[in-house]
Design a protein around this motif. Structure first.
Motif, PDB file in Angstrom:
ATOM      1  N   ILE A   1       0.827  -1.215   0.000  1.00  0.00           N
ATOM      2  CA  ILE A   1       0.000   0.000   0.000  1.00  0.00           C
ATOM      3  C   ILE A   1       0.858   1.260   0.000  1.00  0.00           C
ATOM      4  O   ILE A   1       0.505   2.261  -0.608  1.00  0.00           O
ATOM      5  CB  ILE A   1      -1.014  -0.006   1.172  1.00  0.00           C
ATOM      6  CG1 ILE A   1      -2.007   1.145   1.046  1.00  0.00           C
ATOM      7  CG2 ILE A   1      -0.290   0.076   2.504  1.00  0.00           C
ATOM      8  CD1 ILE A   1      -2.950   1.011  -0.101  1.00  0.00           C
ATOM      9  N   SER A   2       2.007   1.226   0.665  1.00  0.00           N
ATOM     10  CA  SER A   2       2.891   2.395   0.675  1.00  0.00           C
ATOM     11  C   SER A   2       3.396   2.718  -0.723  1.00  0.00           C
ATOM     12  O   SER A   2       3.509   3.882  -1.099  1.00  0.00           O
ATOM     13  CB  SER A   2       4.073   2.168   1.613  1.00  0.00           C
ATOM     14  OG  SER A   2       3.625   2.080   2.939  1.00  0.00           O
ATOM     15  N   ALA A   3       3.710   1.699  -1.506  1.00  0.00           N
ATOM     16  CA  ALA A   3       4.171   1.921  -2.876  1.00  0.00           C
ATOM     17  C   ALA A   3       3.066   2.523  -3.731  1.00  0.00           C
ATOM     18  O   ALA A   3       3.312   3.414  -4.550  1.00  0.00           O
ATOM     19  CB  ALA A   3       4.657   0.612  -3.483  1.00  0.00           C
TER      20      ALA A   3
ATOM     21  N   LYS B   1       2.857   6.701  -5.313  1.00  0.00           N
ATOM     22  CA  LYS B   1       2.560   7.133  -6.685  1.00  0.00           C
ATOM     23  C   LYS B   1       1.585   8.303  -6.706  1.00  0.00           C
ATOM     24  O   LYS B   1       1.535   9.052  -7.672  1.00  0.00           O
ATOM     25  CB  LYS B   1       2.005   5.970  -7.492  1.00  0.00           C
ATOM     26  CG  LYS B   1       3.040   4.900  -7.768  1.00  0.00           C
ATOM     27  CD  LYS B   1       2.456   3.759  -8.559  1.00  0.00           C
ATOM     28  CE  LYS B   1       3.509   2.698  -8.789  1.00  0.00           C
ATOM     29  NZ  LYS B   1       3.000   1.541  -9.516  1.00  0.00           N
ATOM     30  N   ALA B   2       0.824   8.481  -5.648  1.00  0.00           N
ATOM     31  CA  ALA B   2      -0.137   9.586  -5.562  1.00  0.00           C
ATOM     32  C   ALA B   2       0.533  10.910  -5.220  1.00  0.00           C
ATOM     33  O   ALA B   2      -0.078  11.963  -5.344  1.00  0.00           O
ATOM     34  CB  ALA B   2      -1.195   9.264  -4.526  1.00  0.00           C
ATOM     35  N   THR B   3       1.783  10.877  -4.811  1.00  0.00           N
ATOM     36  CA  THR B   3       2.473  12.085  -4.386  1.00  0.00           C
ATOM     37  C   THR B   3       2.470  13.167  -5.460  1.00  0.00           C
ATOM     38  O   THR B   3       2.170  14.334  -5.180  1.00  0.00           O
ATOM     39  CB  THR B   3       3.925  11.753  -3.966  1.00  0.00           C
ATOM     40  OG1 THR B   3       3.875  10.802  -2.906  1.00  0.00           O
ATOM     41  CG2 THR B   3       4.665  12.986  -3.501  1.00  0.00           C
ATOM     42  N   ALA B   4       2.782  12.825  -6.690  1.00  0.00           N
ATOM     43  CA  ALA B   4       2.814  13.816  -7.771  1.00  0.00           C
ATOM     44  C   ALA B   4       1.445  14.448  -7.974  1.00  0.00           C
ATOM     45  O   ALA B   4       1.333  15.660  -8.192  1.00  0.00           O
ATOM     46  CB  ALA B   4       3.308  13.185  -9.061  1.00  0.00           C
ATOM     47  N   ALA B   5       0.392  13.651  -7.880  1.00  0.00           N
ATOM     48  CA  ALA B   5      -0.961  14.186  -8.048  1.00  0.00           C
ATOM     49  C   ALA B   5      -1.329  15.130  -6.910  1.00  0.00           C
ATOM     50  O   ALA B   5      -1.945  16.172  -7.124  1.00  0.00           O
ATOM     51  CB  ALA B   5      -1.969  13.043  -8.127  1.00  0.00           C
TER      52      ALA B   5
ATOM     53  N   SER C   1       2.185  10.234   0.947  1.00  0.00           N
ATOM     54  CA  SER C   1       2.066  11.190  -0.156  1.00  0.00           C
ATOM     55  C   SER C   1       2.153  12.649   0.264  1.00  0.00           C
ATOM     56  O   SER C   1       2.405  13.523  -0.572  1.00  0.00           O
ATOM     57  CB  SER C   1       0.737  10.962  -0.885  1.00  0.00           C
ATOM     58  OG  SER C   1      -0.342  11.128   0.028  1.00  0.00           O
ATOM     59  N   HIS C   2       1.925  12.965   1.549  1.00  0.00           N
ATOM     60  CA  HIS C   2       1.934  14.353   2.006  1.00  0.00           C
ATOM     61  C   HIS C   2       1.881  14.376   3.535  1.00  0.00           C
ATOM     62  O   HIS C   2       1.825  13.336   4.179  1.00  0.00           O
ATOM     63  CB  HIS C   2       0.738  15.114   1.423  1.00  0.00           C
ATOM     64  CG  HIS C   2      -0.578  14.676   1.982  1.00  0.00           C
ATOM     65  ND1 HIS C   2      -1.164  13.455   1.662  1.00  0.00           N
ATOM     66  CD2 HIS C   2      -1.418  15.269   2.861  1.00  0.00           C
ATOM     67  CE1 HIS C   2      -2.312  13.343   2.304  1.00  0.00           C
ATOM     68  NE2 HIS C   2      -2.486  14.435   3.045  1.00  0.00           N
ATOM     69  N   GLN C   3       1.874  15.601   4.084  1.00  0.00           N
ATOM     70  CA  GLN C   3       1.621  15.757   5.510  1.00  0.00           C
ATOM     71  C   GLN C   3       0.626  16.894   5.713  1.00  0.00           C
ATOM     72  O   GLN C   3       0.490  17.773   4.860  1.00  0.00           O
ATOM     73  CB  GLN C   3       2.902  16.011   6.305  1.00  0.00           C
ATOM     74  CG  GLN C   3       3.610  17.314   6.015  1.00  0.00           C
ATOM     75  CD  GLN C   3       4.845  17.481   6.877  1.00  0.00           C
ATOM     76  OE1 GLN C   3       4.786  17.406   8.093  1.00  0.00           O
ATOM     77  NE2 GLN C   3       5.979  17.704   6.221  1.00  0.00           N
ATOM     78  N   GLU C   4      -0.079  16.839   6.836  1.00  0.00           N
ATOM     79  CA  GLU C   4      -1.052  17.862   7.192  1.00  0.00           C
ATOM     80  C   GLU C   4      -0.647  18.440   8.538  1.00  0.00           C
ATOM     81  O   GLU C   4      -0.363  17.704   9.478  1.00  0.00           O
ATOM     82  CB  GLU C   4      -2.451  17.266   7.279  1.00  0.00           C
ATOM     83  CG  GLU C   4      -2.925  16.671   5.979  1.00  0.00           C
ATOM     84  CD  GLU C   4      -4.260  15.970   6.104  1.00  0.00           C
ATOM     85  OE1 GLU C   4      -4.966  16.149   7.127  1.00  0.00           O
ATOM     86  OE2 GLU C   4      -4.618  15.233   5.176  1.00  0.00           O
ATOM     87  N   VAL C   5      -0.643  19.776   8.616  1.00  0.00           N
ATOM     88  CA  VAL C   5      -0.274  20.461   9.848  1.00  0.00           C
ATOM     89  C   VAL C   5      -1.384  21.446  10.191  1.00  0.00           C
ATOM     90  O   VAL C   5      -1.784  22.252   9.349  1.00  0.00           O
ATOM     91  CB  VAL C   5       1.063  21.231   9.679  1.00  0.00           C
ATOM     92  CG1 VAL C   5       1.461  21.892  10.986  1.00  0.00           C
ATOM     93  CG2 VAL C   5       2.159  20.323   9.180  1.00  0.00           C
ATOM     94  N   MET C   6      -1.889  21.365  11.409  1.00  0.00           N
ATOM     95  CA  MET C   6      -2.896  22.334  11.867  1.00  0.00           C
ATOM     96  C   MET C   6      -2.184  23.586  12.358  1.00  0.00           C
ATOM     97  O   MET C   6      -1.262  23.509  13.150  1.00  0.00           O
ATOM     98  CB  MET C   6      -3.748  21.743  12.989  1.00  0.00           C
ATOM     99  CG  MET C   6      -4.638  20.603  12.548  1.00  0.00           C
ATOM    100  SD  MET C   6      -5.800  21.032  11.239  1.00  0.00           S
ATOM    101  CE  MET C   6      -6.871  22.168  12.090  1.00  0.00           C
ATOM    102  N   LEU C   7      -2.621  24.723  11.835  1.00  0.00           N
ATOM    103  CA  LEU C   7      -2.050  26.012  12.200  1.00  0.00           C
ATOM    104  C   LEU C   7      -3.117  26.903  12.789  1.00  0.00           C
ATOM    105  O   LEU C   7      -4.301  26.707  12.552  1.00  0.00           O
ATOM    106  CB  LEU C   7      -1.466  26.694  10.954  1.00  0.00           C
ATOM    107  CG  LEU C   7      -0.425  25.929  10.160  1.00  0.00           C
ATOM    108  CD1 LEU C   7      -0.057  26.718   8.916  1.00  0.00           C
ATOM    109  CD2 LEU C   7       0.800  25.651  11.005  1.00  0.00           C
ATOM    110  N   LEU C   8      -2.702  27.919  13.529  1.00  0.00           N
ATOM    111  CA  LEU C   8      -3.612  28.878  14.131  1.00  0.00           C
ATOM    112  C   LEU C   8      -3.260  30.266  13.627  1.00  0.00           C
ATOM    113  O   LEU C   8      -2.101  30.684  13.710  1.00  0.00           O
ATOM    114  CB  LEU C   8      -3.500  28.828  15.658  1.00  0.00           C
ATOM    115  CG  LEU C   8      -4.369  29.787  16.440  1.00  0.00           C
ATOM    116  CD1 LEU C   8      -5.847  29.487  16.187  1.00  0.00           C
ATOM    117  CD2 LEU C   8      -4.061  29.683  17.913  1.00  0.00           C
ATOM    118  N   ARG C   9      -4.232  30.951  13.073  1.00  0.00           N
ATOM    119  CA  ARG C   9      -4.044  32.324  12.602  1.00  0.00           C
ATOM    120  C   ARG C   9      -4.626  33.249  13.658  1.00  0.00           C
ATOM    121  O   ARG C   9      -5.766  33.092  14.069  1.00  0.00           O
ATOM    122  CB  ARG C   9      -4.776  32.514  11.273  1.00  0.00           C
ATOM    123  CG  ARG C   9      -5.022  33.944  10.852  1.00  0.00           C
ATOM    124  CD  ARG C   9      -3.764  34.590  10.280  1.00  0.00           C
ATOM    125  NE  ARG C   9      -4.086  35.780   9.540  1.00  0.00           N
ATOM    126  CZ  ARG C   9      -4.109  37.002  10.055  1.00  0.00           C
ATOM    127  NH1 ARG C   9      -3.825  37.205  11.313  1.00  0.00           N
ATOM    128  NH2 ARG C   9      -4.416  38.043   9.308  1.00  0.00           N
TER     129      ARG C   9
END
Length: 119
Positions: free
Chosen positions: A4-6, A10-14, A107-115
C-alpha cells in the motif's frame, strides 16, 4: 498484492500538483549576537515550500474590547519537510502561529495552524 505504501507513493505527484501557494517555515533557534552573547531568534529553516491551505472552520472573529481574528488552518505539504510544533509558518505573507505536530502520510503531511490577529 502490492504494498500500500508503494501505491500511495505514486499519488504524491498528483497531490503536489494541487499546491498553489508557497510557505516559509521559521523555528526559534539559538544564535550568537554581534556582541558575542547567546540568544534566540526566529530563523527560516525552509523557504518557498510548495503547499496548499484549507480553512475547515469559519469561526473567525470574537467581538470583545478588540475584534480578534482567530481561526484554524490546515496546511498540506510534502512529507519530506520536518515541521515541528511551535514553528511559525508564513504562507503568501500571512503569518500563522502554533504549528501542531504534523500528521505524516506517504504522499503528504497535514499540519494544523492557528491564525491570530486583530480586525
Amino acid at each position: 498484492m502490492k504494498n500500500i505504501s508503494a501505491i500511495m507513493a505514486k499519488a504524491t505527484a498528483a497531490v503536489e500538483f494541487m499546491y498553489d501557494k508557497k510557505a516559509t517555515i521559521k523555528r526559534h533557534l539559538p544564535v550568537v549576537k554581534k556582541s558575542g552573547a547567546d540568544g534566540m531568534d526566529w530563523l527560516p529553516v525552509y523557504a518557498d515550500v510548495p503547499c496548499r491551505i484549507s480553512n475547515p472552520a469559519l469561526n473567525n472573529t470574537d467581538q470583545e474590547e478588540a475584534n480578534t481574528i482567530q481561526y484554524d488552518v490546515k496546511l498540506f505539504l510534502s512529507s519530506s519537510y520536518d515541521v515541528k510544533a511551535g514553528d511559525v509558518v508564513i504562507v503568501n505573507g500571512e503569518k500563522f502561529e502554533s504549528a501542531k505536530e504534523p500528521f505524516k502520510y506517504v504522499s503528504h503531511q497535514e499540519v494544523m495552524l492557528l491564525r491570530k490577529g486583530y480586525a
